[in-house]
Design a protein around this motif. Sequence first.
Motif, PDB file in Angstrom:
ATOM      1  N   THR A   5      34.159  10.271 -46.772  1.00 29.70           N
ATOM      2  CA  THR A   5      34.321  11.304 -47.946  1.00 29.70           C
ATOM      3  C   THR A   5      35.470  11.754 -48.196  1.00 29.70           C
ATOM      4  O   THR A   5      36.212  12.393 -47.573  1.00 29.70           O
ATOM      5  CB  THR A   5      33.418  12.865 -47.277  1.00 29.70           C
ATOM      6  N   TYR A   6      35.886  11.543 -49.549  1.00 26.93           N
ATOM      7  CA  TYR A   6      37.342  11.997 -49.977  1.00 26.93           C
ATOM      8  C   TYR A   6      37.531  13.387 -50.175  1.00 26.93           C
ATOM      9  O   TYR A   6      36.286  13.928 -50.670  1.00 26.93           O
ATOM     10  CB  TYR A   6      37.766  11.120 -51.148  1.00 26.93           C
ATOM     11  N   THR A   9      39.827  16.719 -55.176  1.00 25.27           N
ATOM     12  CA  THR A   9      41.085  16.673 -56.094  1.00 25.27           C
ATOM     13  C   THR A   9      40.970  17.251 -57.425  1.00 25.27           C
ATOM     14  O   THR A   9      40.268  16.695 -58.383  1.00 25.27           O
ATOM     15  CB  THR A   9      41.809  15.256 -56.094  1.00 25.27           C
ATOM     16  N   GLU A  47      43.953  15.336 -47.293  1.00 21.37           N
ATOM     17  CA  GLU A  47      44.059  13.729 -47.326  1.00 21.37           C
ATOM     18  C   GLU A  47      44.421  13.118 -45.940  1.00 21.37           C
ATOM     19  O   GLU A  47      43.828  12.209 -45.569  1.00 21.37           O
ATOM     20  CB  GLU A  47      45.255  13.173 -48.260  1.00 21.37           C
ATOM     21  N   THR A  51      42.397  10.482 -43.562  1.00 24.46           N
ATOM     22  CA  THR A  51      43.248   9.165 -43.168  1.00 24.46           C
ATOM     23  C   THR A  51      43.231   9.031 -41.687  1.00 24.46           C
ATOM     24  O   THR A  51      43.132   7.981 -41.176  1.00 24.46           O
ATOM     25  CB  THR A  51      44.509   8.996 -44.048  1.00 24.46           C
ATOM     26  N   ALA A 638      47.047   7.438 -55.470  1.00 22.86           N
ATOM     27  CA  ALA A 638      45.727   7.597 -54.461  1.00 22.86           C
ATOM     28  C   ALA A 638      44.527   8.577 -55.002  1.00 22.86           C
ATOM     29  O   ALA A 638      43.338   7.950 -54.889  1.00 22.86           O
ATOM     30  CB  ALA A 638      46.299   8.078 -53.243  1.00 22.86           C
ATOM     31  N   GLN A 642      40.654   7.119 -55.613  1.00 26.40           N
ATOM     32  CA  GLN A 642      39.847   7.728 -55.056  1.00 26.40           C
ATOM     33  C   GLN A 642      38.525   8.395 -55.884  1.00 26.40           C
ATOM     34  O   GLN A 642      37.334   8.587 -55.834  1.00 26.40           O
ATOM     35  CB  GLN A 642      39.992   8.918 -54.273  1.00 26.40           C
ATOM     36  N   HIS A 643      39.072   8.661 -57.193  1.00 29.95           N
ATOM     37  CA  HIS A 643      38.255   9.210 -58.224  1.00 29.95           C
ATOM     38  C   HIS A 643      37.434   8.037 -58.917  1.00 29.95           C
ATOM     39  O   HIS A 643      36.119   8.338 -59.247  1.00 29.95           O
ATOM     40  CB  HIS A 643      38.858   9.910 -59.355  1.00 29.95           C
ATOM     41  N   PRO A 650      37.624   1.111 -48.414  1.00 30.84           N
ATOM     42  CA  PRO A 650      38.243   2.735 -48.436  1.00 30.84           C
ATOM     43  C   PRO A 650      39.641   2.615 -49.390  1.00 30.84           C
ATOM     44  O   PRO A 650      40.149   1.358 -49.583  1.00 30.84           O
ATOM     45  CB  PRO A 650      38.647   2.696 -46.928  1.00 30.84           C
ATOM     46  N   ARG A 651      39.985   3.492 -49.756  1.00 30.25           N
ATOM     47  CA  ARG A 651      41.244   3.783 -50.565  1.00 30.25           C
ATOM     48  C   ARG A 651      41.745   5.139 -50.027  1.00 30.25           C
ATOM     49  O   ARG A 651      41.275   6.285 -50.399  1.00 30.25           O
ATOM     50  CB  ARG A 651      40.824   4.090 -52.062  1.00 30.25           C
ATOM     51  N   LEU A 652      42.801   5.012 -49.171  1.00 29.35           N
ATOM     52  CA  LEU A 652      43.037   6.089 -48.386  1.00 29.35           C
ATOM     53  C   LEU A 652      44.807   6.055 -48.788  1.00 29.35           C
ATOM     54  O   LEU A 652      45.484   5.103 -48.943  1.00 29.35           O
ATOM     55  CB  LEU A 652      43.007   5.860 -46.932  1.00 29.35           C
TER      56      LEU A 652
END
Length: 707
Positions: A5-6, A9, A47, A51, A638, A642-643, A650-652
């Motif tokens: 769960t990002y 932002t 963030e 991560t 980043a 994530q959006h 994953p995009r961390l």
Amino acid sequence: MPEITYPQTRRDDLVETHFGEEVADPYRWLEADVRHAPEVADWVGRENAVTESYLAGLPQRAHFERRIRTFMDYERFGIPTKAGGYYFYTRNTGLQNQAQLFVRKGLEGEPRLLLDPNAWAADGATALDAWEPSEKGRYLLYSVQDGGSDWRILRVLDVRTGAPLDDEIRWAKFTALAWVGEEGFLYSRFPAPQEGAAFQGLNYDQTVYFHRLGTPQDSDELVYATPDHPDQGHVAEVTQDGRLALITSHVGTDARYEVRVIDLRHRRRGEWKARPLVSGFTDDWKLVEGAGQRLWYVTNWNAPRYRLVAIDLDAPDPEWRELVAEREEILERAGVVGDQLVLNYMRDAASHAEILALDGGKGRTLSLNGIGTASGFRGRPGDPETFYAFTSFNCPASIYRMDLSTGVTAPFATPKLCYDPGAYVVEQRFYTSKDGTRVPMFIVRSRAVAKARQPVPTLLYGYGGFDVALTPGFSATRMAWLEAGGAFALANLRGGGEYGRAWHDAGRGANKQNVFDDFIAAGEFLVNEGIASKDGLAIQGGSNGGLLVGAVVNQRPDLFAAAIAQVGVMDMLRFDRFTAGRYWVDDYGHPDREDDFRVLRAYSPYHNIREGAAYPAILVTTADTDDRVVPGHSFKYAAALQHARLGDKPRLIRIETRAGHGSGKPTDKAIEEGADILAFLARWTGLRVPEDTTIAHAGGSEAEAQP
């Protein structure tokens, strides 16, 4: 693993029109300096929490941290510098956060600790950067780097007593250290930045000053400045005999310089008369050495792959004379040692060296141990010796001493290792890029993996810019990857300096897409040749290489299983607005010029994320004190990743504290980062550490030849 769960932002409705095109920039607020923007600091904390939780749960992380630490635990030395009968060199026992600086009198003298940066900060993040002894070895001038920043503090100590002097210089950056006798030194600095702008403000008005020992900085003498051209930068060097000072000026990152010379013999206090030696900002000029009024330079003036020239300033009509003509290989650098020239050449991104007479007459080739990189060869006219280092992908640097009179080379410091370098094979292959260009690539594997002829998870690294040549070098992190059964490849892309000016020009400005095509072709080659497993190809790059990773992921997300984008230039429409970014227009072009804008807009990683495409697993890394490529580039990229809807991988983003663009990073932080990266790559490329992958530690890291 559980679904990520990002953090939420904020997205702003910020849209600007550039040359008739509307460009959205919803995350511009993330450009603000984290030190002065609580909302950005809060975002960074959230963030990092996500991560860190994800990386801590990776099953192979503990293994890689342990193995990287083991591979890094060997005694290593820097190349010695000689002054006044003293030998100065750095040494790290293995896992010290920072290397220490030692001195000894004569080759057989007892080593004495001069500087220990490990005592400068509790977190080990304050580093010894450059250092230079005075001509007679009485004083040592050195620069201090704190938290990875590009800013430097200059200090001086008395070599005989080890006591620090009161002298201190602030706001030095991108400077050389050049002694003028024993009385003081030349250095370059910028004006003190405005409050709160030290880590983001643009760098203009670099000026060369002379600091006389025992005086305050505000009494320093202005040596050279160009107030009418604040975009120009200036660096000072002094010949080994102390006769001449050379001021080299530049405008951007291009190796195109003007050079001025100051005769130090006739200098009056406060007077610095610099007369032109090279004008026009058209070519690269690298000072080799000077003796009296004679100067030697390596240059690409009328020689795209470089040649060696000399000039006698005492001649009635001084003019440049060619000593060593241009060849197929790149002449990287040269040195005058004793009564001979030492030339360092690069052929297909690997080193070899030659020794010639001072007039360029016939000499001999210095044999090096296979594919690798040689560096050093520093000395001065009349000296009987020089030192150099040799390293490759499978072995860390060994230091050698060469007797110029006999040509005999002997080990000066050779590390004891916990593994057999011969168990790993380094080879060079050539592949064809999209437009038919032949591109070299190094491939490194264990002999067992190479012999099995089966594809394995493979990490591909690239840079491709700024005339920088990527050559073989050792990395403890890469060794841990190779030991686990992976392969490593390094592609020598266009835009770099591997083949001279034409190679560089073919990968910059309007030609930047060639770099991305070269990198994509390298990945396809690795898969097609059965080196990389089809679903196990990962890519990595830092700085301009981070831009490379971001761009090719957008263009070919299907080709890669995972990507590591480190301290990258991700917003190509605003890179020139921060710190040193304005210099990069030489390679990238000007965002405020329409033709350049069209090129930059077409590949900018932040602006070209492909909504709905299945992206590889991405780990973005940056640091809060990076004032070279400000972290806002990575923050915005980043957040955009994530959006977007890009699949399930994953995009961390991993944001280091008290660290910068890379230099000066303490060993502990380097190990932690390396373990995080390898565990992430292993998870998404399918690399599994064999249960019997253990190498007995060799009981210490003692060098075979104690300096």
